[in-house]
Design an enzyme around this catalytic site. Structure first.
Site, PDB file in Angstrom:
ATOM      1  N   ARG A 240       0.821  -1.218   0.000  1.00 51.58           N
ATOM      2  CA  ARG A 240       0.000   0.000   0.000  1.00 51.58           C
ATOM      3  C   ARG A 240       0.852   1.265   0.000  1.00 51.58           C
ATOM      4  O   ARG A 240       0.329   2.374   0.131  1.00 51.58           O
ATOM      5  CB  ARG A 240      -0.937   0.005   1.218  1.00 51.58           C
ATOM      6  CG  ARG A 240      -1.912  -1.161   1.211  1.00 51.58           C
ATOM      7  CD  ARG A 240      -2.792  -1.157  -0.010  1.00 51.58           C
ATOM      8  NE  ARG A 240      -3.533  -2.395  -0.176  1.00 51.58           N
ATOM      9  CZ  ARG A 240      -4.213  -2.717  -1.261  1.00 51.58           C
ATOM     10  NH1 ARG A 240      -4.228  -1.906  -2.304  1.00 51.58           N
ATOM     11  NH2 ARG A 240      -4.852  -3.862  -1.336  1.00 51.58           N
TER      12      ARG A 240
ATOM     13  N   HIS B  11       7.994  -6.234  -7.272  1.00 50.80           N
ATOM     14  CA  HIS B  11       6.677  -5.683  -7.611  1.00 50.80           C
ATOM     15  C   HIS B  11       6.501  -4.334  -6.920  1.00 50.80           C
ATOM     16  O   HIS B  11       6.734  -4.199  -5.723  1.00 50.80           O
ATOM     17  CB  HIS B  11       5.563  -6.640  -7.168  1.00 50.80           C
ATOM     18  CG  HIS B  11       4.265  -6.443  -7.874  1.00 50.80           C
ATOM     19  ND1 HIS B  11       3.584  -5.246  -7.876  1.00 50.80           N
ATOM     20  CD2 HIS B  11       3.516  -7.292  -8.623  1.00 50.80           C
ATOM     21  CE1 HIS B  11       2.472  -5.371  -8.579  1.00 50.80           C
ATOM     22  NE2 HIS B  11       2.405  -6.615  -9.052  1.00 50.80           N
TER      23      HIS B  11
ATOM     24  N   TYR C 278       0.849  -1.294  -4.955  1.00 53.65           N
ATOM     25  CA  TYR C 278      -0.391  -1.094  -5.703  1.00 53.65           C
ATOM     26  C   TYR C 278      -0.794   0.383  -5.773  1.00 53.65           C
ATOM     27  O   TYR C 278      -1.516   0.796  -6.683  1.00 53.65           O
ATOM     28  CB  TYR C 278      -1.532  -1.884  -5.055  1.00 53.65           C
ATOM     29  CG  TYR C 278      -1.354  -3.375  -5.096  1.00 53.65           C
ATOM     30  CD1 TYR C 278      -1.023  -4.038  -6.283  1.00 53.65           C
ATOM     31  CD2 TYR C 278      -1.526  -4.141  -3.947  1.00 53.65           C
ATOM     32  CE1 TYR C 278      -0.878  -5.416  -6.318  1.00 53.65           C
ATOM     33  CE2 TYR C 278      -1.382  -5.530  -3.977  1.00 53.65           C
ATOM     34  CZ  TYR C 278      -1.061  -6.149  -5.165  1.00 53.65           C
ATOM     35  OH  TYR C 278      -0.908  -7.518  -5.191  1.00 53.65           O
TER      36      TYR C 278
ATOM     37  N   HIS D 210       1.871  -2.195 -12.072  1.00 58.75           N
ATOM     38  CA  HIS D 210       0.585  -1.977 -12.725  1.00 58.75           C
ATOM     39  C   HIS D 210       0.623  -0.585 -13.343  1.00 58.75           C
ATOM     40  O   HIS D 210       0.893   0.396 -12.629  1.00 58.75           O
ATOM     41  CB  HIS D 210      -0.549  -2.055 -11.712  1.00 58.75           C
ATOM     42  CG  HIS D 210      -0.727  -3.418 -11.109  1.00 58.75           C
ATOM     43  ND1 HIS D 210      -1.699  -3.679 -10.176  1.00 58.75           N
ATOM     44  CD2 HIS D 210      -0.069  -4.588 -11.307  1.00 58.75           C
ATOM     45  CE1 HIS D 210      -1.636  -4.955  -9.826  1.00 58.75           C
ATOM     46  NE2 HIS D 210      -0.648  -5.528 -10.496  1.00 58.75           N
TER      47      HIS D 210
ATOM     48  N   GLU E 298       2.662  -4.518 -16.608  1.00 62.18           N
ATOM     49  CA  GLU E 298       1.845  -5.716 -16.410  1.00 62.18           C
ATOM     50  C   GLU E 298       0.535  -5.614 -17.192  1.00 62.18           C
ATOM     51  O   GLU E 298      -0.108  -4.566 -17.208  1.00 62.18           O
ATOM     52  CB  GLU E 298       1.552  -5.912 -14.923  1.00 62.18           C
ATOM     53  CG  GLU E 298       0.785  -7.200 -14.641  1.00 62.18           C
ATOM     54  CD  GLU E 298       0.685  -7.531 -13.162  1.00 62.18           C
ATOM     55  OE1 GLU E 298      -0.209  -8.317 -12.793  1.00 62.18           O
ATOM     56  OE2 GLU E 298       1.498  -7.010 -12.369  1.00 62.18           O
TER      57      GLU E 298
ATOM     58  N   ASP F  15      -0.003 -11.581 -17.088  1.00 64.09           N
ATOM     59  CA  ASP F  15      -0.720 -12.241 -16.005  1.00 64.09           C
ATOM     60  C   ASP F  15      -1.866 -13.044 -16.612  1.00 64.09           C
ATOM     61  O   ASP F  15      -2.745 -12.485 -17.279  1.00 64.09           O
ATOM     62  CB  ASP F  15      -1.261 -11.192 -15.019  1.00 64.09           C
ATOM     63  CG  ASP F  15      -1.896 -11.810 -13.792  1.00 64.09           C
ATOM     64  OD1 ASP F  15      -2.831 -12.616 -13.948  1.00 64.09           O
ATOM     65  OD2 ASP F  15      -1.477 -11.472 -12.669  1.00 64.09           O
TER      66      ASP F  15
ATOM     67  N   HIS G  92      -5.305 -11.948 -15.460  1.00 65.71           N
ATOM     68  CA  HIS G  92      -5.659 -10.627 -15.972  1.00 65.71           C
ATOM     69  C   HIS G  92      -6.060 -10.669 -17.446  1.00 65.71           C
ATOM     70  O   HIS G  92      -7.072 -10.079 -17.837  1.00 65.71           O
ATOM     71  CB  HIS G  92      -4.492  -9.662 -15.796  1.00 65.71           C
ATOM     72  CG  HIS G  92      -4.204  -9.314 -14.376  1.00 65.71           C
ATOM     73  ND1 HIS G  92      -3.173  -8.491 -14.008  1.00 65.71           N
ATOM     74  CD2 HIS G  92      -4.812  -9.687 -13.223  1.00 65.71           C
ATOM     75  CE1 HIS G  92      -3.152  -8.364 -12.693  1.00 65.71           C
ATOM     76  NE2 HIS G  92      -4.128  -9.090 -12.197  1.00 65.71           N
TER      77      HIS G  92
ATOM     78  N   HIS H 214       2.907 -14.075 -14.724  1.00 64.54           N
ATOM     79  CA  HIS H 214       2.192 -14.307 -13.470  1.00 64.54           C
ATOM     80  C   HIS H 214       1.195 -15.432 -13.748  1.00 64.54           C
ATOM     81  O   HIS H 214       0.250 -15.249 -14.525  1.00 64.54           O
ATOM     82  CB  HIS H 214       1.440 -13.049 -13.013  1.00 64.54           C
ATOM     83  CG  HIS H 214       2.318 -12.029 -12.385  1.00 64.54           C
ATOM     84  ND1 HIS H 214       1.867 -10.770 -12.039  1.00 64.54           N
ATOM     85  CD2 HIS H 214       3.626 -12.062 -12.012  1.00 64.54           C
ATOM     86  CE1 HIS H 214       2.853 -10.077 -11.498  1.00 64.54           C
ATOM     87  NE2 HIS H 214       3.932 -10.852 -11.474  1.00 64.54           N
TER      88      HIS H 214
ATOM     89  N   ASP I 147     -10.603  -9.388 -12.195  1.00 69.52           N
ATOM     90  CA  ASP I 147      -9.318  -9.606 -11.539  1.00 69.52           C
ATOM     91  C   ASP I 147      -9.451 -10.227 -10.158  1.00 69.52           C
ATOM     92  O   ASP I 147      -9.159  -9.607  -9.138  1.00 69.52           O
ATOM     93  CB  ASP I 147      -8.520  -8.291 -11.456  1.00 69.52           C
ATOM     94  CG  ASP I 147      -7.130  -8.495 -10.854  1.00 69.52           C
ATOM     95  OD1 ASP I 147      -6.691  -9.644 -10.741  1.00 69.52           O
ATOM     96  OD2 ASP I 147      -6.496  -7.489 -10.491  1.00 69.52           O
TER      97      ASP I 147
ATOM     98  N   HIS J 113      -8.023 -13.670  -8.472  1.00 66.66           N
ATOM     99  CA  HIS J 113      -7.174 -14.843  -8.677  1.00 66.66           C
ATOM    100  C   HIS J 113      -7.739 -16.075  -7.970  1.00 66.66           C
ATOM    101  O   HIS J 113      -8.355 -15.973  -6.911  1.00 66.66           O
ATOM    102  CB  HIS J 113      -5.771 -14.579  -8.152  1.00 66.66           C
ATOM    103  CG  HIS J 113      -5.050 -13.477  -8.855  1.00 66.66           C
ATOM    104  ND1 HIS J 113      -3.710 -13.242  -8.685  1.00 66.66           N
ATOM    105  CD2 HIS J 113      -5.474 -12.541  -9.750  1.00 66.66           C
ATOM    106  CE1 HIS J 113      -3.331 -12.221  -9.421  1.00 66.66           C
ATOM    107  NE2 HIS J 113      -4.388 -11.770 -10.070  1.00 66.66           N
TER     108      HIS J 113
ATOM    109  N   GLU K 184       0.746 -16.134  -8.026  1.00 66.88           N
ATOM    110  CA  GLU K 184       0.119 -15.124  -7.154  1.00 66.88           C
ATOM    111  C   GLU K 184      -1.246 -15.622  -6.689  1.00 66.88           C
ATOM    112  O   GLU K 184      -2.189 -14.851  -6.547  1.00 66.88           O
ATOM    113  CB  GLU K 184      -0.056 -13.803  -7.897  1.00 66.88           C
ATOM    114  CG  GLU K 184       1.216 -13.117  -8.302  1.00 66.88           C
ATOM    115  CD  GLU K 184       0.939 -11.796  -8.980  1.00 66.88           C
ATOM    116  OE1 GLU K 184       1.632 -10.826  -8.670  1.00 66.88           O
ATOM    117  OE2 GLU K 184       0.023 -11.734  -9.825  1.00 66.88           O
TER     118      GLU K 184
END
Length: 277
Positions: free
Chosen positions: A37, A67, A70, A107, A142, A176, A179, A211, A224, A226, A256
Site C-alpha cells: 500500500r 513488484h 499497488y 501496474h 503488467e 498475467d 488478468h 504471473h 481480476d 485470482h 500469485e
C-alpha cells in the site's frame, strides 16, 4: 526446466526469501519493494544482499521479479499522487541496483476519468523521467484485467506506452494469465492465437515473465480475482499448456494464487509433474 516461484514476504530480507523459495522447490520469487500500500521502504541490508546473491548463485536462481506497490499510480489525476508515485518509482529503481539485472514489475495505473490516451501519455512521460541508460533493471508493464479505469487492459494500450518511451530497451512486459483472461483473451481455447496477437502488437521478445494464476471469473469479466491453480475458470489443463508452450517455457513463472507457503509448494509440485521434457 520450469523456472517457477511465488510472491514472498520481504520483511525478513533477501536471504530469508531465498531460503523460503528453495524450501518449496522454487528457483525464483517475487517480492514487494515496500508495503503493497506504499510508504517508506526499509533500508537495504547490504550484508544480507551479498549473502543472498551467493545463495542464489549456489542454487541456480533465475531472474527475480520485484513488484511495485499497488498505490503507485503514474497517471493519477491529482498532482500530489503523481509526485508520490514518482518518488516511489525513482527510489525503487535505485534500490533494485543492489541486486542488479533483475525485473521490476508494476501496474501501469488508472486514469480515473482522464481518458486512456491522457493516462498513457502520463505513464510514458514518467518513465522517460526516471529510466536511465545505466540501469541494469528491466521495468515490466503488467497486463491488466480492465476493471474500472485501468490502463493496460489490452495489448494495444501497453504498446502505446512503449511507443512513447525513449529508452525502450529498459522496458518489458509481464503477462498475467488471470488478468488477460479476465480482460477477454481466451487462453483456454486459443492460446496460440493470443500469443500471436501479443507478438504482432508488442513483440514476444518483450515478454519477460508470467504471473501464473487461475481466475474466479469467466473470460472477459474484467474483475481480476485470482484462484488457485486448477480451481478456477481457466483450469489446470490450460495453465499446463501455458508452462509448456515453446514460446513461454523458458520464462520465469510467478504464482500469485491465494496461498501460504505450503500451498505454493503443492502448486509448484503439481506444475513440475506436468512439465514436458
Amino acid at each position: 526446466m520450469l523456472h517457477i516461484g511465488c510472491h514472498l514476504s520481504s520483511a525478513k530480507g533477501y536471504l530469508a526469501m531465498g531460503k523460503d523459495a528453495v524450501s518449496i522447490n522454487a528457483d525464483t520469487f517475487a517480492f514487494f519493494t515496500r508495503n503493497p500500500r506504499g510508504g517508506k521502504a526499509k533500508d537495504i541490508n547490504h550484508a544480507d544482499v551479498d549473502a543472498f546473491i551467493s545463495f542464489a548463485e549456489e542454487h541456480h536462481f533465475t531472474k527475480l521479479v520485484a513488484h511495485a506497490p499497488y498505490t503507485m499510480n503514474l497517471c493519477a489525476a491529482k498532482d500530489n499522487l503523481r509526485t508520490f508515485a514518482h518518488e516511489m518509482l525513482a527510489d525503487d529503481l535505485q534500490r533494485m541496483e543492489a541486486t542488479p539485472g533483475n525485473y521490476y514489475n508494476f501496474h501501469p495505473g488508472s486514469h480515473v476519468g482522464q481518458g486512456s490516451e491522457h493516462g498513457i501519455a502520463l505513464i510514458a512521460a514518467e518513465l522517460n523521467r526516471v529510466l536511465t541508460p545505466a540501469q541494469s533493471t528491466t521495468v515490466l508493464l503488467e497486463t491488466m484485467a480492465g476493471k474500472g479505469t485501468e490502463i493496460g487492459r489490452s495489448f494495444e494500450e501497453l504498446r502505446a506506452i512503449i511507443d512513447r518511451v525513449e529508452l525502450q530497451d529498459k522496458l518489458g512486459v509481464c503477462l498475467d494469465t488471470c488478468h488477460i483472461w479476465d480482460g477477454g483473451y481466451d487462453i483456454v481455447h486459443d492460446l496460440d492465437g493470443v500469443l500471436n496477437e501479443f507478438d504482432r502488437i508488442i513483440g514476444l521478445e518483450r515478454l519477460k515473465t508470467i504471473h501464473l494464476n487461475d481466475s474466479l471469473n469467466p473470460c472477459g469479466s474484467h474483475k481480476d480475482r485470482h484462484a488457485r491453480i486448477g480451481e478456477g475458470c481457466i483450469g489446470l489443463d490450460a495453465l499446463i499448456s501455458v508452462i509448456n508452450h515453446p514460446q513461454l517455457r523458458n520464462l520465469p513463472f510467478i504464482l500469485e494464487t491465494p496461498n501460504e507457503l505450503a500451498g505454493y509448494a503443492q502448486e509448484i509440485a503439481l506444475l513440475k509433474n506436468n512439465v514436458l521434457e
